[in-house]
Structure formats: C-alpha cells, structure tokens
Design an enzyme around this catalytic site. Structure first.
Site, mmCIF file in Angstrom:
data_model
loop_
_atom_site.group_PDB
_atom_site.id
_atom_site.type_symbol
_atom_site.label_atom_id
_atom_site.label_comp_id
_atom_site.label_asym_id
_atom_site.label_seq_id
_atom_site.Cartn_x
_atom_site.Cartn_y
_atom_site.Cartn_z
ATOM 1 N N HIS A 58 40.144 37.028 44.367
ATOM 2 C CA HIS A 58 38.714 37.270 44.126
ATOM 3 C C HIS A 58 38.183 38.433 44.982
ATOM 4 C CE1 HIS A 58 34.494 35.391 43.366
ATOM 5 N NE2 HIS A 58 34.348 36.603 43.860
ATOM 6 N N GLU A 105 45.858 50.207 64.286
ATOM 7 C CA GLU A 105 44.651 49.738 64.973
ATOM 8 C C GLU A 105 44.030 48.480 64.360
ATOM 9 O OE1 GLU A 105 42.094 53.110 65.704
ATOM 10 O OE2 GLU A 105 43.591 53.997 67.004
ATOM 11 N N HIS A 120 30.150 40.524 50.810
ATOM 12 C CA HIS A 120 31.213 40.095 49.899
ATOM 13 C C HIS A 120 31.556 41.238 48.953
ATOM 14 C CE1 HIS A 120 33.520 37.867 46.976
ATOM 15 N NE2 HIS A 120 32.583 37.919 46.049
ATOM 16 N N GLU A 174 26.249 33.666 45.186
ATOM 17 C CA GLU A 174 27.006 33.241 46.372
ATOM 18 C C GLU A 174 26.090 32.958 47.557
ATOM 19 O OE1 GLU A 174 29.835 32.410 45.726
ATOM 20 O OE2 GLU A 174 30.736 33.784 44.271
ATOM 21 N N HIS A 226 34.640 42.867 46.006
ATOM 22 C CA HIS A 226 35.826 42.648 45.166
ATOM 23 C C HIS A 226 36.790 43.804 45.420
ATOM 24 C CE1 HIS A 226 33.425 40.051 42.037
ATOM 25 N NE2 HIS A 226 33.451 39.509 43.246
HETATM 26 O O1 2HA Z 1 28.986 38.575 40.904
HETATM 27 O O2 2HA Z 1 30.776 38.597 43.359
HETATM 28 O O3 2HA Z 1 31.362 36.046 43.555
HETATM 29 C C1 2HA Z 1 28.799 38.309 42.206
HETATM 30 C C2 2HA Z 1 30.042 37.832 42.796
HETATM 31 C C3 2HA Z 1 30.342 36.403 42.690
HETATM 32 ZN ZN ZN Z 2 32.651 37.756 43.938
#
Ligand code: 2HA
Ligand code: ZN
Length: 276
Positions: free
Chosen positions: A211, A170, A140, A116, A142
C-alpha cells in the site's frame, strides 16, 4: 491574514506538490495532517465557523482533546491542494472527549477529512507522547518502490530494516529505529489505525504492505525527507537486485560498517537488528 495566506498553508501545500512530483500521489492517493500550535490556531481562528456537526471517529485519545488539525480531504487529489486549498483541505477541531471532530475551516462543498484520519489521529497521539510534543506532522504516501518491495519481502520489520539500511550508507542515521511493518490490512478504519499506532510508539516510519508508508516528523521537511530517504533506499535495493539477475545484491553494506557509521555519529541502532 487569511488562512490560505499563512506560512503554514504554504508549507503544507508545498509538501503535497513535492510528493505529487515524486509520483507518490496518483489520483487521490496519500494524505497529510498537521497538529496545529496555539499560534497557528490564533492566526486562522478569525475564519473558523463552528456550525458543522461533530463526527465520531471510532478511536479516542486523551492527549488530543480539544486540539486542531490541518488535514487533506477524502477523495481529494494532493496535486490540487495548492490550487484550491479551501476545497481540498480542512481544519478540524477535536471535541472535549477526544473522540470526534468537526470541520471549522475549509473542505468547502461538503468535503470530509481523509479516509485515513483515524490512523493519522492515533499516530499523532502516540508520536506526541513519544516525542514530548515535538512531532506534529503525519504523512501517508503511495511510494512505488516500497509497494514493489512488499511483493518480494516478507512483512517482517527486521528483514525490511536491514534491507533499507544496507542499501545506502546514511539510512541508519535517518531512521535508527528502523521501519515498522503492518502486514496487509483493509485501509481506512480503526483496526489498521490501532495496528499502525502501536508500531509508531517506537518508529518514525511504518510500512503498509502493498500500500505505501506512514511517517511522522517535527516539520514538513522532516516528514517529507524521511519518506524520501526510505523510498529511495527501497528503489536502490530493487535496482541492485534486478541488475543482479533477481538475486540479492552481492555487496550490501555490512553490519560492521553500519555499526562504524553509528559509532561515528553517536547514533544507537535498534537493538538486535545488527550483529555485533
Ligand atoms: O486515498 O491513500 O489510504 C487516500 C489513501 C487511502
Ligand atoms: Zn493510501
């Protein structure tokens, strides 16, 4: 001091570990990047090598020319980052044109930066501009409640933001601009990078439908905290809805109550998201 002994590496790997403990980083899920300061670069530079090739990214940013990033590696488990940072993480130098990177430290054993990285890079570019250089961290994860919520709610930023604000008092103070929402897209490329970066111009947090989520912050604590608050709020909503037989929660925080909170803390919520 070696790169792995720097306070920067310790803060970076701590976030990786904390996110793993939250259940946000199954296998190689999730990634993290940090735009280094001049001081960070000076501290790490003695261990840099400049013999690896430049790799074009498919995206370009003028305001990131010649900058340095600490990033997680493609296919690496964030859980392993504290154990073997020089294998799981890398420092990238961006070229003078702002369209290619090369690894100057880490990612030993032929590793590459996170798949990413185009999204991280474009997000850094817009957040640098939007915050006058204050934002340095893009994260990022998940996060499961966000992913579950996207199987129940249309990918509309106002709908999502109202749900999240109304589940915990909040929230509106933590992300007054609400969340951006990218509808389902193929991850890992420049299309999703551009779509995310457009929303990052006016949000700290962007949901990737089914995602996970991207957040930005000045510090690792700020980015982690943002992820944590939004994910928790999504979980509270899902639990309330399940406890109510799948129906909308009976007593969400009202628009008027949220406006009272905003007034008390002198925060301006995103225009048009609350009824006055
Ligand atoms: O594996 O999260 O979006 C890495 C990620 C791809
Ligand atoms: Zn991801």
């Amino acid at each position: 001091m070696t790169v792995t002994d720097t306070p920067l590496l310790k803060s970076f790997t701590r976030l990786c570990e904390d996110g793993f403990r939250q259940g946000w980083h199954e296998a190689n899920g999730g990634n993290l990047s940090y735009r280094m300061t001049g001081e960070d670069v000076a501290a790490c530079e003695p261990e840099f090598s400049f013999d690896r090739p430049w790799v074009e990214m498919g995206v370009q940013a003028n305001n990131l020319k010649s900058s340095f990033f600490l990033v997680t590696g493609a296919g690496k488990f964030l859980h392993n980052a504290p154990l073997c940072p020089a294998d799981c993480l890398g420092i990238l130098q961006i070229n003078d044109a702002g369209n290619a990177w090369r690894i100057v430290w880490g990612l030993e054993n032929g590793g590459k930066p996170t798949s990413e990285f185009p999204t991280h890079f474009m997000n850094h570019s817009v957040r640098l501009a939007a915050t006058d250089g204050a934002n340095r961290v893009i994260y990022h994860a998940h996060c499961p409640n966000i992913i579950t919520l996207s199987t129940l709610v249309e990918p509309d930023a106002r709908t999502w933001t109202r749900i999240l604000w109304k589940s915990m008092t909040e929230c509106v103070l933590v992300f007054p601009q609400g969340v951006g929402v990218v509808p389902w897209m193929v991850p890992g490329g420049s299309d999703i990078a551009q779509a995310t970066a457009k929303l990052m111009e006016s949000h700290d947090a962007v949901v990737w439908t089914q995602h996970g989520m991207f957040v930005s912050g000045d510090t690792f604590d700020a980015a982690f905290g943002m992820m944590h608050v939004i994910e928790k709020s999504a979980g509270l909503y899902l639990a309330a809805r399940a406890a109510n037989g799948g129906n909308e929660p009976a007593f969400p925080i009202s628009d008027d109550q949220l406006l009272q909170v905003c007034r008390a803390f002198d925060v301006r919520p995103r225009e048009g998201f609350l009824a006055r």
